[in-house]
Scaffold this motif. Structure first.
Motif, PDB file in Angstrom:
ATOM      1  N   VAL A 205       3.983  -3.338   6.664  1.00 34.97           N
ATOM      2  CA  VAL A 205       4.156  -1.891   6.627  1.00 34.97           C
ATOM      3  C   VAL A 205       2.894  -1.179   7.102  1.00 34.97           C
ATOM      4  O   VAL A 205       1.769  -1.589   6.775  1.00 34.97           O
ATOM      5  CB  VAL A 205       4.497  -1.434   5.197  1.00 34.97           C
ATOM      6  CG1 VAL A 205       4.670   0.074   5.133  1.00 34.97           C
ATOM      7  CG2 VAL A 205       5.768  -2.126   4.703  1.00 34.97           C
ATOM      8  N   ILE A 206       3.083  -0.122   7.880  1.00 36.16           N
ATOM      9  CA  ILE A 206       1.966   0.711   8.334  1.00 36.16           C
ATOM     10  C   ILE A 206       2.245   2.157   7.937  1.00 36.16           C
ATOM     11  O   ILE A 206       3.276   2.727   8.299  1.00 36.16           O
ATOM     12  CB  ILE A 206       1.768   0.634   9.856  1.00 36.16           C
ATOM     13  CG1 ILE A 206       1.515  -0.807  10.307  1.00 36.16           C
ATOM     14  CG2 ILE A 206       0.598   1.532  10.285  1.00 36.16           C
ATOM     15  CD1 ILE A 206       1.520  -0.984  11.814  1.00 36.16           C
TER      16      ILE A 206
ATOM     17  N   PHE B 167      -7.030   8.240   1.151  1.00 36.49           N
ATOM     18  CA  PHE B 167      -6.953   7.477   2.408  1.00 36.49           C
ATOM     19  C   PHE B 167      -6.130   8.154   3.496  1.00 36.49           C
ATOM     20  O   PHE B 167      -5.725   7.508   4.468  1.00 36.49           O
ATOM     21  CB  PHE B 167      -6.413   6.062   2.134  1.00 36.49           C
ATOM     22  CG  PHE B 167      -5.215   5.982   1.228  1.00 36.49           C
ATOM     23  CD1 PHE B 167      -3.944   6.347   1.659  1.00 36.49           C
ATOM     24  CD2 PHE B 167      -5.348   5.516  -0.076  1.00 36.49           C
ATOM     25  CE1 PHE B 167      -2.845   6.255   0.826  1.00 36.49           C
ATOM     26  CE2 PHE B 167      -4.255   5.422  -0.928  1.00 36.49           C
ATOM     27  CZ  PHE B 167      -2.996   5.792  -0.469  1.00 36.49           C
ATOM     28  N   LYS B 168      -5.896   9.456   3.404  1.00 34.87           N
ATOM     29  CA  LYS B 168      -5.082  10.145   4.404  1.00 34.87           C
ATOM     30  C   LYS B 168      -5.732  10.206   5.775  1.00 34.87           C
ATOM     31  O   LYS B 168      -5.063  10.469   6.768  1.00 34.87           O
ATOM     32  CB  LYS B 168      -4.763  11.564   3.934  1.00 34.87           C
ATOM     33  CG  LYS B 168      -3.536  11.650   3.060  1.00 34.87           C
ATOM     34  CD  LYS B 168      -3.375  13.012   2.436  1.00 34.87           C
ATOM     35  CE  LYS B 168      -3.266  14.103   3.456  1.00 34.87           C
ATOM     36  NZ  LYS B 168      -3.053  15.432   2.823  1.00 34.87           N
ATOM     37  N   ALA B 169      -7.037   9.965   5.852  1.00 37.16           N
ATOM     38  CA  ALA B 169      -7.710   9.978   7.147  1.00 37.16           C
ATOM     39  C   ALA B 169      -7.522   8.659   7.896  1.00 37.16           C
ATOM     40  O   ALA B 169      -7.992   8.523   9.024  1.00 37.16           O
ATOM     41  CB  ALA B 169      -9.199  10.256   6.966  1.00 37.16           C
ATOM     42  N   PHE B 170      -6.823   7.703   7.304  1.00 33.02           N
ATOM     43  CA  PHE B 170      -6.705   6.360   7.858  1.00 33.02           C
ATOM     44  C   PHE B 170      -5.273   5.999   8.262  1.00 33.02           C
ATOM     45  O   PHE B 170      -4.306   6.556   7.760  1.00 33.02           O
ATOM     46  CB  PHE B 170      -7.171   5.320   6.831  1.00 33.02           C
ATOM     47  CG  PHE B 170      -8.633   5.361   6.526  1.00 33.02           C
ATOM     48  CD1 PHE B 170      -9.529   4.597   7.243  1.00 33.02           C
ATOM     49  CD2 PHE B 170      -9.115   6.171   5.512  1.00 33.02           C
ATOM     50  CE1 PHE B 170     -10.881   4.621   6.958  1.00 33.02           C
ATOM     51  CE2 PHE B 170     -10.463   6.214   5.218  1.00 33.02           C
ATOM     52  CZ  PHE B 170     -11.359   5.440   5.941  1.00 33.02           C
ATOM     53  N   ARG B 171      -5.217   5.065   9.143  1.00 31.82           N
ATOM     54  CA  ARG B 171      -4.002   4.288   9.382  1.00 31.82           C
ATOM     55  C   ARG B 171      -4.084   3.112   8.417  1.00 31.82           C
ATOM     56  O   ARG B 171      -4.983   2.280   8.512  1.00 31.82           O
ATOM     57  CB  ARG B 171      -3.976   3.810  10.834  1.00 31.82           C
ATOM     58  CG  ARG B 171      -2.861   2.848  11.198  1.00 31.82           C
ATOM     59  CD  ARG B 171      -3.122   2.369  12.630  1.00 31.82           C
ATOM     60  NE  ARG B 171      -2.074   1.497  13.128  1.00 31.82           N
ATOM     61  CZ  ARG B 171      -2.028   0.185  12.943  1.00 31.82           C
ATOM     62  NH1 ARG B 171      -2.968  -0.405  12.209  1.00 31.82           N
ATOM     63  NH2 ARG B 171      -1.050  -0.527  13.465  1.00 31.82           N
ATOM     64  N   VAL B 172      -3.168   3.038   7.447  1.00 24.04           N
ATOM     65  CA  VAL B 172      -3.214   2.025   6.397  1.00 24.04           C
ATOM     66  C   VAL B 172      -2.122   1.004   6.666  1.00 24.04           C
ATOM     67  O   VAL B 172      -0.935   1.340   6.703  1.00 24.04           O
ATOM     68  CB  VAL B 172      -3.021   2.665   5.006  1.00 24.04           C
ATOM     69  CG1 VAL B 172      -3.109   1.612   3.913  1.00 24.04           C
ATOM     70  CG2 VAL B 172      -4.041   3.776   4.781  1.00 24.04           C
ATOM     71  N   GLU B 173      -2.516  -0.242   6.835  1.00 27.06           N
ATOM     72  CA  GLU B 173      -1.583  -1.315   7.194  1.00 27.06           C
ATOM     73  C   GLU B 173      -1.589  -2.364   6.086  1.00 27.06           C
ATOM     74  O   GLU B 173      -2.650  -2.892   5.728  1.00 27.06           O
ATOM     75  CB  GLU B 173      -2.006  -1.933   8.521  1.00 27.06           C
ATOM     76  CG  GLU B 173      -1.069  -2.993   9.059  1.00 27.06           C
ATOM     77  CD  GLU B 173      -1.421  -3.380  10.500  1.00 27.06           C
ATOM     78  OE1 GLU B 173      -0.702  -4.225  11.063  1.00 27.06           O
ATOM     79  OE2 GLU B 173      -2.404  -2.845  11.046  1.00 27.06           O
ATOM     80  N   ILE B 174      -0.425  -2.648   5.531  1.00 24.67           N
ATOM     81  CA  ILE B 174      -0.330  -3.635   4.454  1.00 24.67           C
ATOM     82  C   ILE B 174       0.377  -4.883   4.961  1.00 24.67           C
ATOM     83  O   ILE B 174       1.551  -4.846   5.339  1.00 24.67           O
ATOM     84  CB  ILE B 174       0.429  -3.076   3.236  1.00 24.67           C
ATOM     85  CG1 ILE B 174      -0.199  -1.771   2.750  1.00 24.67           C
ATOM     86  CG2 ILE B 174       0.432  -4.104   2.108  1.00 24.67           C
ATOM     87  CD1 ILE B 174       0.501  -1.157   1.556  1.00 24.67           C
TER      88      ILE B 174
END
Length: 400
Positions: free
Chosen positions: A112-113, A262-269
Motif C-alpha cells: 500500500v502507498i 507524515f502528510k509531507a511524505f509518500r508513505v509506502e507500507i
C-alpha cells in the motif's frame, strides 16, 4: 483520495444482494482491524438487519464480510474480516460523509502507498511494486494488520503505531505533561482544536494538553514540528491510550502517530517485508513491475498538491462536537499561556456559520478548514446561544 479532517477517503464499489454495484465512500484506516458500515449502507445493500431487533439504535450487529468490493476496478479481499453494521455512534459516518471504512486487516493483504503530496492511494499485490524512499523496519501484528515503528523524542525511546485513519497524533496525557515540563520552550496549548479535535464525543476534549515536538525520529526517519495530544486515562478500566492500543499492536506502544506527522511524505507500507518507506514528493509515480492492465494494482487519485502542516494550528481555536441534528456544538475554547484564544464564544454555543460557510450538515473537515487562516485574520462566526443568533468576529491565532 481526498482528506477530510486529515482522514483519507476514497470512492470504491460494493455489490448489493441483487448483484448491482453501489459506489461507497471508504475511510481508509490503518488503525482499525474491523469493517464498519453504516446502517444506511447496510439497508441499501439488502442486508438482513432483523437480528438487531429493538436494540439496533444502541449498538452494532455483526454481519458476514462483503464478498465483492472493488477499488479502481481491482477486487479487494475481505474474506474473514470481522464486519459490523454500526447503528451507533453515528459520528463514525456523519463527520466525513462516509459509508464504511477500509480496515487494516484488508490493507495488510496488499502493498500500500499513501501518497499525501499527490493525493493518491495505491493498493497493489505483494511483490508487484519496487519500494522507494527511506526504509524503516516495522512491527506488524499479523492478526490486526496494525503497523508500529520505534521512535526517539529528545533522546527517549518510544514506540508508536501508524494510524492514518486518525485525525492527529496521540499519546498519554502523563507523557505529554512530563515532556512539556522537561521542555518548557516547546509550544503547547490546552484544548483539542483543529484536527486534534477527534470527534467531539470523547471526554473533555476541550481540556486536553497539546504539545509540538520540534523533532521526532520514527523508524530512523526524521519528522519535525509534530503536534502530539495527551489523552487522559479514560479507556475501559481507566487504562491509558498506549495500554489500550497495545492490545492491537505486536509490541507495546505509547500511542499512535496520525497524518499530521507524515502528510509531507509518500508513505509506502510493505506488509510482507515488515517495512515502511518514507519519501518526499519528487514528481514521479510508483514503479510497478507488472502492468496496471493486469489488475495487479489499483490507484484512486484526486487533484495533486502538497500541504505544509507546520501551521496546522493557525485557526480560531474551538473544540466542536457534531450532533445528531447535523449542527456543531462548541464544547471548548483553546487556551494558550493560561488565557482563552477566542473572545465572545462560549461552550454550549451552536456554530451555524464560519465566514459564509453553512456549518450545519457540513463535514467536520470542512468546518475546521473554514476556521483556518493566517494569524491576525478575522473569521465571522454566526452562533446560536439560548435560542438567539449572535455574530462574533474571531481572530485567527497561532494556537501551537
Amino acid at each position: 483520495m481526498t482528506l477530510d479532517h486529515n482522514r483519507m477517503v476514497v470512492t470504491a464499489e460494493i455489490q448489493r444482494q441483487d448483484g448491482s454495484w453501489r459506489p461507497v465512500r471508504l475511510w481508509v484506516d490503518t488503525g482499525n482491524p474491523e469493517f464498519f458500515l453504516s446502517e444506511a449502507l447496510a439497508r441499501d445493500l439488502g442486508l438482513d438487519l432483523s437480528a438487531a431487533g429493538e436494540g439496533a439504535a444502541g449498538g452494532a450487529l455483526e454481519v458476514a464480510a462483503p464478498t465483492s468490493v472493488r477499488l479502481g476496478g481491482m477486487a479487494l479481499d475481505f474474506q474473514g474480516v470481522t464486519s459490523r453494521v454500526m447503528f451507533e455512534p453515528r459520528w463514525l459516518f456523519d463527520t466525513m460523509h462516509n459509508d464504511a471504512n477500509l480496515p487494516s486487516t484488508v490493507l495488510q493483504r496488499y502493498h500500500v502507498i499513501f501518497d499525501y503530496p499527490k493525493a493518491a492511494l495505491t493498493i497493489a499485490q505483494p511483490g508487484s511494486l519496487t519500494p522507494r524512499g527511506a526504509r524503516a523496519p516495522a512491527s506488524v501484528n499479523r492478526t490486526t494488520g496494525i503497523v508500529q515503528l520505534d521512535a526517539v523524542i529528545a533522546g527517549e525511546a518510544f514506540s508508536f503505531a501508524l494510524d492514518n485513519g486518525a485525525s492527529y497524533s496521540f499519546a498519554s496525557a502523563e507523557t505529554i505533561t512530563r515532556l512539556s515540563d522537561q521542555h518548557p520552550d516547546w509550544p503547547r496549548c490546552v484544548g483539542a482544536v483543529g484536527c486534534a479535535n477527534i470527534w467531539g464525543w470523547w471526554p473533555r476534549e476541550g481540556a486536553w494538553p497539546v504539545l509540538r515536538v520540534p523533532e521526532l525520529e520514527w523508524g530512523g526517519v526524521r519528522l519535525t514540528g509534530v503536534g502530539l495530544v495527551g489523552l487522559p486515562a479514560f479507556f475501559p478500566g481507566g487504562t491509558t491510550v498506549g495500554a489500550s492500543y497495545s492490545r492491537k499492536t505486536a509490541r507495546p506502544v505509547e500511542g499512535f502517530l496520525g497524518p499530521n506527522a507524515f502528510k509531507a511524505f509518500r508513505v509506502e507500507i510493505d506488509y510482507a517485508d515488515s517495512a515502511v518507506y518514507f519519501a518526499p514528493d519528487d514528481g514521479t509515480a510508483a514503479h510497478a513491475r507488472t502492468d496496471a492492465g493486469t489488475g495487479t494494482h489499483a490507484a484512486a487519485q484526486a487533484s495533486s498538491g502538497t500541504q505544509d502542516d507546520t501551521h496546522d494550528m493557525d485557526l480560531v481555536g474551538l473544540t466542536l462536537r457534531l450532533g445528531t441534528d447535523g449542527r456543531y456544538l462548541v464544547i471548548g475554547v483553546a487556551e494558550k499561556n493560561g488565557q482563552p484564544t477566542v473572545a465572545g464564544v462560549m461552550p454550549g454555543d451552536v456554530l451555524l456559520e464560519v465566514g459564509g460557510l453553512n456549518a450545519t450538515g457540513a463535514t467536520m473537515g470542512s468546518v475546521v478548514d473554514a476556521l483556518r487562516g493566517n494569524p491576525g485574520d478575522v473569521r465571522t462566526l454566526v452562533l446560536e446561544r439560548d435560542g438567539m443568533r449572535i455574530v462574533v468576529d474571531a481572530r485567527i491565532e497561532r494556537i501551537l
